[in-house]
Design a protein around this motif. Structure first.
Motif, PDB file in Angstrom:
ATOM      1  N   LEU A   1       0.797  -1.221   0.000  1.00  0.00           N
ATOM      2  CA  LEU A   1       0.000   0.000   0.000  1.00  0.00           C
ATOM      3  C   LEU A   1       0.833   1.275   0.000  1.00  0.00           C
ATOM      4  O   LEU A   1       0.395   2.302  -0.518  1.00  0.00           O
ATOM      5  N   LEU A   2       2.021   1.245   0.600  1.00  0.00           N
ATOM      6  CA  LEU A   2       2.838   2.456   0.679  1.00  0.00           C
ATOM      7  C   LEU A   2       3.774   2.585  -0.511  1.00  0.00           C
ATOM      8  O   LEU A   2       4.355   1.595  -0.973  1.00  0.00           O
ATOM      9  N   GLN A   3       3.928   3.810  -0.991  1.00  0.00           N
ATOM     10  CA  GLN A   3       4.860   4.139  -2.061  1.00  0.00           C
ATOM     11  C   GLN A   3       5.785   5.262  -1.581  1.00  0.00           C
ATOM     12  O   GLN A   3       5.458   5.986  -0.624  1.00  0.00           O
ATOM     13  N   PRO A   4       6.940   5.439  -2.224  1.00  0.00           N
ATOM     14  CA  PRO A   4       7.813   6.549  -1.853  1.00  0.00           C
ATOM     15  C   PRO A   4       7.062   7.881  -1.896  1.00  0.00           C
ATOM     16  O   PRO A   4       6.322   8.161  -2.839  1.00  0.00           O
ATOM     17  N   GLY A   5       7.255   8.677  -0.842  1.00  0.00           N
ATOM     18  CA  GLY A   5       6.586   9.968  -0.768  1.00  0.00           C
ATOM     19  C   GLY A   5       5.257   9.956  -0.051  1.00  0.00           C
ATOM     20  O   GLY A   5       4.748  11.014   0.344  1.00  0.00           O
ATOM     21  N   ASP A   6       4.647   8.778   0.119  1.00  0.00           N
ATOM     22  CA  ASP A   6       3.413   8.685   0.908  1.00  0.00           C
ATOM     23  C   ASP A   6       3.720   9.001   2.365  1.00  0.00           C
ATOM     24  O   ASP A   6       4.865   8.934   2.815  1.00  0.00           O
ATOM     25  N   GLU A   7       2.668   9.313   3.110  1.00  0.00           N
ATOM     26  CA  GLU A   7       2.809   9.493   4.549  1.00  0.00           C
ATOM     27  C   GLU A   7       2.094   8.368   5.285  1.00  0.00           C
ATOM     28  O   GLU A   7       1.026   7.923   4.866  1.00  0.00           O
ATOM     29  N   ILE A   8       2.717   7.910   6.359  1.00  0.00           N
ATOM     30  CA  ILE A   8       2.101   6.930   7.246  1.00  0.00           C
ATOM     31  C   ILE A   8       2.138   7.497   8.659  1.00  0.00           C
ATOM     32  O   ILE A   8       3.170   8.014   9.105  1.00  0.00           O
ATOM     33  N   VAL A   9       1.031   7.423   9.356  1.00  0.00           N
ATOM     34  CA  VAL A   9       0.941   7.893  10.729  1.00  0.00           C
ATOM     35  C   VAL A   9       1.001   6.686  11.652  1.00  0.00           C
ATOM     36  O   VAL A   9       0.219   5.738  11.495  1.00  0.00           O
ATOM     37  N   ILE A  10       1.943   6.714  12.584  1.00  0.00           N
ATOM     38  CA  ILE A  10       2.093   5.619  13.535  1.00  0.00           C
ATOM     39  C   ILE A  10       2.089   6.172  14.950  1.00  0.00           C
ATOM     40  O   ILE A  10       2.290   7.370  15.171  1.00  0.00           O
ATOM     41  N   GLU A  11       1.858   5.292  15.910  1.00  0.00           N
ATOM     42  CA  GLU A  11       1.883   5.661  17.321  1.00  0.00           C
ATOM     43  C   GLU A  11       3.247   5.352  17.911  1.00  0.00           C
ATOM     44  O   GLU A  11       3.948   4.454  17.437  1.00  0.00           O
ATOM     45  N   THR A  12       3.607   6.092  18.932  1.00  0.00           N
ATOM     46  CA  THR A  12       4.796   5.758  19.706  1.00  0.00           C
ATOM     47  C   THR A  12       4.515   6.037  21.180  1.00  0.00           C
ATOM     48  O   THR A  12       3.967   7.097  21.489  1.00  0.00           O
TER      49      THR A  12
END
Length: 375
Positions: free
Chosen positions: A96-107
């Motif tokens: 699903l992810l490509q270069p330049g996409d954004e992914i939001v994750i928790e930390t």
């Protein structure tokens, strides 16, 4: 694309040969033995693939939908059996992810998506859970982080490693945030079923067309060695893309993993195993909570679900250095430093593993190590 090692895995590799005498922070229920499944195994079972369905044994996928509360919401075709939840997460992120996409994750959170996204060339946006807020996911911060460029939100519920639990209302708000921008929402549920404070939350695959649920038999059932997990999504193209990538990685599932997992998830057997796991978890967490309360150098927010949580060390005490100190003589006790989860002032505490991890002795040695810490 090169996947770089994460701090968590690096520490595990470095300490593989340490031969600890006790473990504090074991993350899964006591593992059953192969012998406990022998009466249900067919000795004439061919050790080829299942010869029935490339996506996994049909009855196994039916069990998964049932235990996730997705009967009548999702279909068998929406489930793909994978080599643990880790492979399920991998297949989703990589397709699903490509270069330049954004992914939001928790930390703090499970670091896998961070590692993969950086290798792909996607931008990682982190939303910070705070100990002072009981490690709850900050929904306002999540909403601020998601925008038109966000391709995916990756979360764990129950949260790994803090044990926080999003309820149905909270999860619905997360779905609304994702849906407002058409983002995929992947929720890793490896600790589902071990809830201490409230019922099991609904699975996101049943709430949202772009919701992806991943899970496995590893944690609550202690069957990590089977490497049997799953991906659930109602988007047929997403599942087919995962099938295609799996064909070029693990290709097919191992038949023994599928068969034993199917036996383990049969409702009568599953209900008994989960009742035992929950009873042991509650009992051991009560002991851990009392033990932490008695330690002048340690505090924690007790997990609302799952078998692990984060213990806070005194200010300026580095968890990586302390973990190595505790692993050496005379303590010989293994625990994961909080640096594995972007929390350098914490250590992972857990109550899984049964008698084999020697938890009581480990806690005694941990207390002595804290008192003897030269810093």
């Amino acid at each position: 694309m090169k996947v770089k090692i994460h701090t968590l895995f690096e520490y595990l590799l470095e300490t593989t040969d340490a031969a600890p005498e006790a473990i504090v922070g074991f993350s899964l229920s006591q593992s059953p033995t192969l012998g406990s499944f022998m009466d249900d195994l067919d000795p004439d079972l061919p050790l080829d693939w299942n010869n029935r369905d490339f996506r996994g044994l049909p009855e196994l996928r039916d069990h998964i939908l049932h235990h996730a509360g997705l009967d009548g919401v999702c279909d068998r075709k929406d489930v793909l059996i994978t080599a643990g939840a880790a492979e399920a997460n991998y297949l989703a992120v990589m397709q699903l992810l490509q270069p330049g996409d954004e992914i939001v994750i928790e930390t703090p959170g499970w670091p896998q998506a961070d590692v993969l996204a950086r290798a792909i060339g996607a931008k990682v946006v982190k939303v910070h859970r705070r100990e002072k807020n009981g490690w709850q996911l900050p929904l306002d911060a999540l909403e601020d982080a998601v925008n038109a460029k966000t391709r995916m939100i990756f979360l764990t519920n129950p949260n790994n490693p803090t044990g926080d639990l999003m309820d149905g209302e909270t999860l619905q708000r997360v779905v609304d945030i994702a849906a407002a921008h058409g983002a995929w929402l992947l929720v890793d549920e490896v600790y589902a079923g071990l809830e201490w404070d409230g019922p099991r939350a609904p699975s996101v695959a049943g709430l949202y067309e772009r919701g992806i649920t991943t899970g496995s038999v590893s944690k609550a059932l202690g069957l990590q060695g089977l490497r049997t997990g799953w991906l659930i999504c109602r988007d047929p193209q997403m599942v087919m893309d995962a099938v295609i990538l799996r064909e070029n990685s693990s290709e097919i599932m191992n038949i023994m993993g599928e068969v034993i997992a199917e036996i383990a998830l049969r409702p009568d057997r599953y209900d008994k195993a989960m009742a035992e796991a929950r009873a042991a978890g509650r009992r051991n967490l009560a002991r851990m909570d009392a033990w932490v309360a008695a330690q002048p150098m340690l505090e924690w927010v007790a997990p609302r679900a799952g078998l692990i949580g984060l213990g806070r060390l005194p200010e300026n005490m580095d968890s990586g250095a302390f973990a190595r100190f505790l692993l050496a003589d005379p303590y010989r006790t293994f625990l994961l430093p909080g640096t594995a989860y972007d929390q350098p002032g914490h250590i992972r505490l857990g109550v899984g593993g049964g008698a084999g991890v020697n938890l009581d002795e480990g806690l005694d040695r941990l207390a002595k190590g804290l008192r003897a810490w030269p810093g």
